[in-house]
Design a protein around this motif. Structure first.
Motif, PDB file in Angstrom:
ATOM      1  N   ALA A  57       0.814  -1.215   0.000  1.00 59.06           N
ATOM      2  CA  ALA A  57       0.000   0.000   0.000  1.00 59.06           C
ATOM      3  C   ALA A  57       0.844   1.260   0.000  1.00 59.06           C
ATOM      4  O   ALA A  57       0.300   2.361  -0.073  1.00 59.06           O
ATOM      5  CB  ALA A  57      -0.927   0.012   1.213  1.00 59.06           C
TER       6      ALA A  57
ATOM      7  N   ILE B 161      -2.272   3.586  -0.497  1.00 55.95           N
ATOM      8  CA  ILE B 161      -3.576   2.926  -0.628  1.00 55.95           C
ATOM      9  C   ILE B 161      -4.226   2.910   0.748  1.00 55.95           C
ATOM     10  O   ILE B 161      -3.672   2.374   1.710  1.00 55.95           O
ATOM     11  CB  ILE B 161      -3.433   1.496  -1.159  1.00 55.95           C
ATOM     12  CG1 ILE B 161      -2.653   1.486  -2.476  1.00 55.95           C
ATOM     13  CG2 ILE B 161      -4.802   0.869  -1.363  1.00 55.95           C
ATOM     14  CD1 ILE B 161      -2.366   0.087  -3.011  1.00 55.95           C
TER      15      ILE B 161
ATOM     16  N   ARG C  86      -9.249   1.010  -0.502  1.00 52.77           N
ATOM     17  CA  ARG C  86      -8.528   0.748  -1.750  1.00 52.77           C
ATOM     18  C   ARG C  86      -8.441   1.961  -2.672  1.00 52.77           C
ATOM     19  O   ARG C  86      -8.128   1.836  -3.847  1.00 52.77           O
ATOM     20  CB  ARG C  86      -9.129  -0.436  -2.515  1.00 52.77           C
ATOM     21  CG  ARG C  86      -9.015  -1.776  -1.812  1.00 52.77           C
ATOM     22  CD  ARG C  86      -9.446  -2.894  -2.749  1.00 52.77           C
ATOM     23  NE  ARG C  86      -9.369  -4.185  -2.078  1.00 52.77           N
ATOM     24  CZ  ARG C  86      -9.589  -5.343  -2.681  1.00 52.77           C
ATOM     25  NH1 ARG C  86      -9.885  -5.361  -3.966  1.00 52.77           N
ATOM     26  NH2 ARG C  86      -9.520  -6.472  -2.016  1.00 52.77           N
ATOM     27  N   THR C  87      -8.717   3.126  -2.161  1.00 48.52           N
ATOM     28  CA  THR C  87      -8.497   4.340  -2.932  1.00 48.52           C
ATOM     29  C   THR C  87      -7.129   4.904  -2.568  1.00 48.52           C
ATOM     30  O   THR C  87      -6.466   4.427  -1.651  1.00 48.52           O
ATOM     31  CB  THR C  87      -9.592   5.379  -2.675  1.00 48.52           C
ATOM     32  OG1 THR C  87      -9.592   5.725  -1.283  1.00 48.52           O
ATOM     33  CG2 THR C  87     -10.954   4.839  -3.067  1.00 48.52           C
ATOM     34  N   LEU C  88      -6.713   5.959  -3.292  1.00 40.90           N
ATOM     35  CA  LEU C  88      -5.367   6.484  -3.138  1.00 40.90           C
ATOM     36  C   LEU C  88      -5.358   7.866  -2.503  1.00 40.90           C
ATOM     37  O   LEU C  88      -6.247   8.681  -2.750  1.00 40.90           O
ATOM     38  CB  LEU C  88      -4.672   6.560  -4.499  1.00 40.90           C
ATOM     39  CG  LEU C  88      -4.279   5.214  -5.110  1.00 40.90           C
ATOM     40  CD1 LEU C  88      -3.892   5.386  -6.560  1.00 40.90           C
ATOM     41  CD2 LEU C  88      -3.138   4.581  -4.330  1.00 40.90           C
TER      42      LEU C  88
ATOM     43  N   HIS D 288      -9.365   2.043  -7.942  1.00 43.01           N
ATOM     44  CA  HIS D 288      -9.263   1.214  -6.751  1.00 43.01           C
ATOM     45  C   HIS D 288      -8.152   0.198  -6.996  1.00 43.01           C
ATOM     46  O   HIS D 288      -8.101  -0.425  -8.060  1.00 43.01           O
ATOM     47  CB  HIS D 288     -10.579   0.493  -6.451  1.00 43.01           C
ATOM     48  CG  HIS D 288     -11.626   1.381  -5.873  1.00 43.01           C
ATOM     49  ND1 HIS D 288     -12.273   2.359  -6.619  1.00 43.01           N
ATOM     50  CD2 HIS D 288     -12.143   1.466  -4.625  1.00 43.01           C
ATOM     51  CE1 HIS D 288     -13.138   2.991  -5.840  1.00 43.01           C
ATOM     52  NE2 HIS D 288     -13.072   2.477  -4.634  1.00 43.01           N
ATOM     53  N   THR D 289      -7.296   0.028  -6.006  1.00 43.96           N
ATOM     54  CA  THR D 289      -6.107  -0.787  -6.219  1.00 43.96           C
ATOM     55  C   THR D 289      -5.708  -1.505  -4.943  1.00 43.96           C
ATOM     56  O   THR D 289      -6.109  -1.109  -3.847  1.00 43.96           O
ATOM     57  CB  THR D 289      -4.934   0.089  -6.706  1.00 43.96           C
ATOM     58  OG1 THR D 289      -3.757  -0.708  -6.826  1.00 43.96           O
ATOM     59  CG2 THR D 289      -4.651   1.219  -5.722  1.00 43.96           C
ATOM     60  N   ASP D 290      -4.915  -2.572  -5.093  1.00 44.80           N
ATOM     61  CA  ASP D 290      -4.386  -3.240  -3.908  1.00 44.80           C
ATOM     62  C   ASP D 290      -2.872  -3.405  -3.960  1.00 44.80           C
ATOM     63  O   ASP D 290      -2.298  -4.119  -3.146  1.00 44.80           O
ATOM     64  CB  ASP D 290      -5.064  -4.593  -3.683  1.00 44.80           C
ATOM     65  CG  ASP D 290      -4.769  -5.604  -4.785  1.00 44.80           C
ATOM     66  OD1 ASP D 290      -4.022  -5.267  -5.731  1.00 44.80           O
ATOM     67  OD2 ASP D 290      -5.296  -6.734  -4.706  1.00 44.80           O
TER      68      ASP D 290
ATOM     69  N   ALA E 276      -0.191   1.103 -10.562  1.00 43.70           N
ATOM     70  CA  ALA E 276      -0.975   0.390  -9.559  1.00 43.70           C
ATOM     71  C   ALA E 276      -1.783  -0.715 -10.224  1.00 43.70           C
ATOM     72  O   ALA E 276      -2.213  -0.575 -11.377  1.00 43.70           O
ATOM     73  CB  ALA E 276      -1.916   1.352  -8.819  1.00 43.70           C
TER      74      ALA E 276
ATOM     75  N   TYR F 187      -4.163   0.304   3.631  1.00 47.95           N
ATOM     76  CA  TYR F 187      -4.820  -0.940   3.222  1.00 47.95           C
ATOM     77  C   TYR F 187      -3.938  -2.134   3.602  1.00 47.95           C
ATOM     78  O   TYR F 187      -2.741  -2.144   3.319  1.00 47.95           O
ATOM     79  CB  TYR F 187      -5.053  -0.926   1.720  1.00 47.95           C
ATOM     80  CG  TYR F 187      -5.427  -2.271   1.126  1.00 47.95           C
ATOM     81  CD1 TYR F 187      -6.743  -2.718   1.182  1.00 47.95           C
ATOM     82  CD2 TYR F 187      -4.472  -3.064   0.514  1.00 47.95           C
ATOM     83  CE1 TYR F 187      -7.083  -3.952   0.666  1.00 47.95           C
ATOM     84  CE2 TYR F 187      -4.809  -4.288  -0.019  1.00 47.95           C
ATOM     85  CZ  TYR F 187      -6.115  -4.735   0.052  1.00 47.95           C
ATOM     86  OH  TYR F 187      -6.453  -5.950  -0.478  1.00 47.95           O
TER      87      TYR F 187
END
Length: 367
Positions: A59, A70, A74-76, A97-99, A110, A364
């Motif tokens: 993250a 992150i 899951r937003t930045l 949205h990312t992990d 990402a 995250y």
């Protein structure tokens, strides 16, 4: 300590001329890919899988003077270079949205998790379709962006100054980029458990736990090394498009199968001198002239010589830290606190990228 070339944007190379804001944005008996996330904030046990430990800190996206984190939804959240708030590095595409995130000088990439792989790219931002996942990149230059027709299914990746590499779900390795060096291509048939991507070279932990490095000024691992994970850095004030990059410096550190740390490469005032009392380590990260590891307890221990420590640019290492994972870029380190999953950082800061509100930012950690 005095910084070499006062105020020079050192590690992993200076911004090349012409840079302008904008621009488009387990097979073979290997271990199965780890689950998406570290469940419920649990700390992986010492002696566990190296890739799982690397993903603990996924993250944290660190650039040279920017950071994108992150958050639990899951937003930045991005910060840095507040004097130029319109810098594209601070502005990921809306709705992302990312992990997993990784940063470099020119921007970030990402792994996108919330949209169908068939959705096309939006505007000038590159969106790379993969099997059920998407690699999205943004920044003020795009040489590290992968081509849209590149086939890959990444579980782990990194980006350098003008290239990137990823480990796919079948453990194959793919690299790309607009750089002129060998770091833009993975060795033929290479399969790996994890990667360390520096500005102009890469290191991989192979399926038999050996370590292989390739690229420009790639340091040669110790003979017979078997490791869980590796961290690597290239440093230079040279310009990537005009100068001899072999004049830069590079080093790497790894956690061996017995959980002890070993470092190799260019010896810059103690950056390779692992403390004799470090003991077993759960994570390791490297800056330009120094290195840091986490003891089994999560306590960070650092060695080497910080050339960017002149106030007010330097955040000292906080006391009493216990971290689950650790990332580094340039001469900045950030980790995730064990007690509450918030971020803690120390080291060089030129553009407010590691200045966070009291209590930090929660990161995250779970699928």
């Amino acid at each position: 300590m005095p910084a070499p070339g006062a105020g020079a944007p050192a590690p992993d190379a200076a911004l090349p001329p012409g840079a302008e804001p904008g621009g488009p944005p387990v097979a073979d008996g290997g271990a199965a890919p780890p689950p998406d996330g570290v469940i419920g904030g649990a700390v992986p046990p010492l002696g566990g899988d190296g890739l799982t430990q690397l993903l603990v800190s996924r993250a944290i996206g660190l650039g040279y003077y920017h950071a994108c984190l992150i958050t639990p939804d899951r937003t930045l959240r991005c910060s840095g270079d507040l004097a130029t708030p319109d810098d594209p590095r601070l502005h990921p595409p809306g709705g992302l949205h990312t992990d997993q995130i990784f940063g470099s000088h020119n921007g970030f990439c990402a792994l996108r998790v919330d949209q169908a792989a068939s959705e096309p790219a939006v505007g000038s931002l590159l969106a790379l379709s993969v099997t059920g996942r998407r690699l999205t990149c943004w920044g003020h230059k795009n040489p590290q962006f992968p081509p849209a027709d590149l086939e890959m299914d990444p579980i782990h990746f990194g980006i350098g100054y003008e290239h990137g590499c990823a480990v796919n779900r079948d453990n194959s390795v793919v690299c790309w980029g607009q750089g002129r060096g060998p770091e833009t291509k993975a060795p033929t048939g290479l399969k790996a458990k994890s990667l360390a991507v520096a500005s102009f070279f890469n290191c991989a932990v192979l399926m038999d736990d050996a370590v292989q490095c390739w690229g420009t000024k790639a340091p040669t691992p110790p003979q017979g090394l078997r490791a869980k994970l590796v961290a690597a850095v290239y440093h230079s004030n040279l310009r990537a498009d005009t100068d001899d990059l072999t004049k830069g410096t590079s080093h790497a550190c790894a956690i061996r199968l017995d959980d002890n740390v070993v470092c190799w490469g260019d010896d810059i005032e103690g950056n390779l001198a692992v403390p004799a009392d470090l003991g077993p380590a759960r994570d390791v990260a490297v800056g330009t002239y120094d290195s840091c590891a986490l003891r089994a307890s999560g306590e960070p221990v650092c060695w080497g010589n910080n050339h960017y420590s002149e106030p007010p640019r330097y955040h000292p290492l906080p006391s009493g830290l216990h971290l689950r994972g650790l990332r580094a870029k340039l001469d900045t380190y950030c980790g995730i606190k064990m007690e509450d999953d918030t971020i803690a950082c120390w080291g060089d800061e030129q553009h407010d990228h590691i200045t966070f509100p009291a209590g930090g930012v929660k990161l995250y950690t779970a699928p």
